[in-house]
Design a protein around this motif. Structure first.
Motif, PDB file in Angstrom:
ATOM      1  N   THR A 168       0.829  -1.204   0.000  1.00 27.07           N
ATOM      2  CA  THR A 168       0.000   0.000   0.000  1.00 27.07           C
ATOM      3  C   THR A 168       0.864   1.254   0.000  1.00 27.07           C
ATOM      4  O   THR A 168       2.086   1.184   0.068  1.00 27.07           O
ATOM      5  CB  THR A 168      -0.949  -0.015   1.225  1.00 27.07           C
ATOM      6  N   ARG A 169       0.207   2.395  -0.049  1.00 25.20           N
ATOM      7  CA  ARG A 169       0.898   3.681   0.062  1.00 25.20           C
ATOM      8  C   ARG A 169       1.427   3.845   1.485  1.00 25.20           C
ATOM      9  O   ARG A 169       0.777   3.436   2.438  1.00 25.20           O
ATOM     10  CB  ARG A 169      -0.072   4.827  -0.208  1.00 25.20           C
ATOM     11  N   PRO A 170       2.565   4.511   1.642  1.00 22.88           N
ATOM     12  CA  PRO A 170       3.134   4.670   2.988  1.00 22.88           C
ATOM     13  C   PRO A 170       2.479   5.766   3.837  1.00 22.88           C
ATOM     14  O   PRO A 170       2.674   5.796   5.043  1.00 22.88           O
ATOM     15  CB  PRO A 170       4.602   4.991   2.724  1.00 22.88           C
ATOM     16  N   VAL A 216       8.096  -4.389   7.910  1.00 20.21           N
ATOM     17  CA  VAL A 216       7.808  -3.359   6.912  1.00 20.21           C
ATOM     18  C   VAL A 216       9.012  -3.219   5.988  1.00 20.21           C
ATOM     19  O   VAL A 216      10.147  -3.140   6.437  1.00 20.21           O
ATOM     20  CB  VAL A 216       7.512  -2.007   7.597  1.00 20.21           C
ATOM     21  N   THR A 217       8.731  -3.195   4.686  1.00 21.90           N
ATOM     22  CA  THR A 217       9.764  -3.039   3.675  1.00 21.90           C
ATOM     23  C   THR A 217       9.350  -1.932   2.712  1.00 21.90           C
ATOM     24  O   THR A 217       8.192  -1.890   2.298  1.00 21.90           O
ATOM     25  CB  THR A 217       9.933  -4.351   2.867  1.00 21.90           C
ATOM     26  N   LYS A 247       5.479  -2.479   1.885  1.00 19.67           N
ATOM     27  CA  LYS A 247       5.052  -3.873   2.018  1.00 19.67           C
ATOM     28  C   LYS A 247       5.051  -4.200   3.506  1.00 19.67           C
ATOM     29  O   LYS A 247       6.071  -4.086   4.177  1.00 19.67           O
ATOM     30  CB  LYS A 247       6.004  -4.798   1.270  1.00 19.67           C
ATOM     31  N   ILE A 248       3.878  -4.582   4.011  1.00 20.42           N
ATOM     32  CA  ILE A 248       3.699  -4.883   5.432  1.00 20.42           C
ATOM     33  C   ILE A 248       3.363  -6.358   5.554  1.00 20.42           C
ATOM     34  O   ILE A 248       2.428  -6.841   4.907  1.00 20.42           O
ATOM     35  CB  ILE A 248       2.564  -4.030   6.027  1.00 20.42           C
ATOM     36  N   GLU A 249       4.130  -7.072   6.362  1.00 21.06           N
ATOM     37  CA  GLU A 249       3.911  -8.499   6.559  1.00 21.06           C
ATOM     38  C   GLU A 249       3.544  -8.752   8.016  1.00 21.06           C
ATOM     39  O   GLU A 249       4.227  -8.277   8.923  1.00 21.06           O
ATOM     40  CB  GLU A 249       5.161  -9.287   6.188  1.00 21.06           C
ATOM     41  N   ILE A 250       2.456  -9.478   8.234  1.00 21.63           N
ATOM     42  CA  ILE A 250       1.948  -9.775   9.568  1.00 21.63           C
ATOM     43  C   ILE A 250       1.654 -11.267   9.634  1.00 21.63           C
ATOM     44  O   ILE A 250       1.058 -11.827   8.709  1.00 21.63           O
ATOM     45  CB  ILE A 250       0.636  -8.997   9.837  1.00 21.63           C
TER      46      ILE A 250
END
Length: 122
Positions: free
Chosen positions: A11-13, A33-34, A63-66
């Motif tokens: 998504t957008r930062p 977060v990347t 890019k957010i990974e959870i």
């Protein structure tokens, strides 16, 4: 075996801080977060470089990974919708993956135990 799910959001930062605060309210504290660059349906822009027009359609993204086990995936998706959706192209994508296992390298713990903070880290 505990149900483990990885949620990947691109998504957008610009809305990340509010997104992170809302995740904390539902019990999600760990995420990766990347910074990323990407292109999609969102229109590009024309820039002038050394006197020549150049179209740039690459946009800055996050890019957010959870990984969740006890927090329902639907709760995370609700936070995504409430904080990241503008209705415009470029809002991003969500990818959901089932995980077979997670292992904490420092202790060898697996599954849900590997996602928890160790007492010595608090």
């Amino acid at each position: 075996m505990t149900n483990l799910t990885k949620i990947e959001i691109i998504t957008r930062p610009n809305r990340f801080e509010i997104f992170q605060k809302e995740l904390a309210k539902i019990g999600v504290s760990g995420l990766t977060v990347t910074k990323a660059l990407g292109t999609g349906l969102e229109k590009g822009f024309i820039e002038l470089y050394r006197g020549k027009k150049k179209e740039n359609n690459i946009h800055e993204r996050m890019k957010i990974e959870i990984v969740v086990s006890t927090v329902p995936v639907e709760s995370v998706l609700r936070v995504v919708e409430e904080t990241l959706r503008t209705g415009e192209p470029g809002d991003g994508k969500v990818f959901i993956y089932p995980l077979s296992e997670v292992i904490k390298i420092s202790t060898g713990e697996t599954g849900q135990d590997a996602l928890q903070d160790s007492p010595s880290q608090n």
